[in-house]
Scaffold this motif. Sequence first.
Motif: not given
Length: 415
Positions: A104-124
């Motif tokens: 429902e909130k556009k701001a939540n897409i920014d949070y999604l981007l944060f989570i995507i980048e977080r998981i990608y970085n966590n691999i290392k």
Amino acid sequence: MKKILFVEDTKLFAGIVINKIKEKLAFEVKWLQTYSDTVKELNNNIDDYFIAILDYNLPDSYHGEIVDFVLSKNIPSVIFTSNIDDNLQDKLWNKGVVDYILKEKKANIDYLLFIIERIYNNIKTKALVVEDSDIFREFIKDLLLIHKYQVFTTNNGEEALDIINKNNDIKLVIVDQYMSNMDGLQLTSKIREKHGKEKMAVIGLSAQGNKILSAKFIKNGANDFIIKPFLREEFYCRINQNITMIEYIEKIENASNIDYLTSLYNRRFFFNSGKILLANAKRKHNSIITAMIDIDHFKKINDRYGHITGDVVLKVLAKILTDRFRESDIICRFGGEEFCILATDINKDDCIKIFEGLRKYVEKKEMIIENNKISITISIGICTELLDNLDEMVKKADDLLYKAKNNGRNKIMIF
């Protein structure tokens, strides 16, 4: 490059999310609209995806069947949903999802981007769990594995310190307070003797949490404190916040110490760290060498092929230097096409062999850049004596470098 799997049946919403991901993160996105298409895709290409973004309600998966299927393929999954209640929230966490996000909130897409980048970085990213309860230790380990951390575990402080010594790049340590021989406060203090808060996040844990214990952990060097039992959502929020803060600090330090083009150290780092290296060498009576390296006729490369090709040449030489020298050596881009190396424990005979080998290797290497075959040579000046200070050693190496150039280039001059 690893891809993102995005399953969403609403074209408008999917378009917004995909454009944001490509604009901010530059990841490739595979967009599907149905559960059946997802099954076909993952049965053929399971290894392509490091994360999945899933709409909970699809035309052919109205009750979230797609979540179970994608998780069965061991792909970390973020769930998009239009509404959520406590029952669905508990259900998703119990399935082992990375997170859930409301549409429902556009701001939540920014949070999604944060989570995507977080998981990608966590691999290392390496994490250590120090907990004497077998059940709770495995529980925390599983939570971290869902977010793709590399996880070490132990039930005591002594072994924790040994693991940290062997894995100096661990960024997260989760420490229980009540353990035999060494409690969490003592372990935190021991960790802080060698590892600062800006390099390694320590988070205290206790089932008997109170404001006094929390304050003690912080005063002993912990970054945060969590009371058991905790909500998974709270746990992930605190972990993400602390790891992200460390990464921000690393980026700031890199911006001030790392050359943007070659990823080698810059001149500032060379002199700041080099002075310490020189002082240690003098105190321990170790040998130390300073070498200045310059690409011969580099201006002709820029004039003939352009500055972009010239930049690639600099990157290639930087990679050669990184591969041929030790991690303990300081390799820096001194400026323009000049590089400087500071290395300890190398005698004069070995020094000649090492740098003559480098000179010959560069001379023979052929670079293919935009269909152009390019070869370069380098001139090297080396100071092998312990002079009064680093500036004098660099000046001596630089003087020898210019002698090498004046004597025909593609040579080594040594003092």
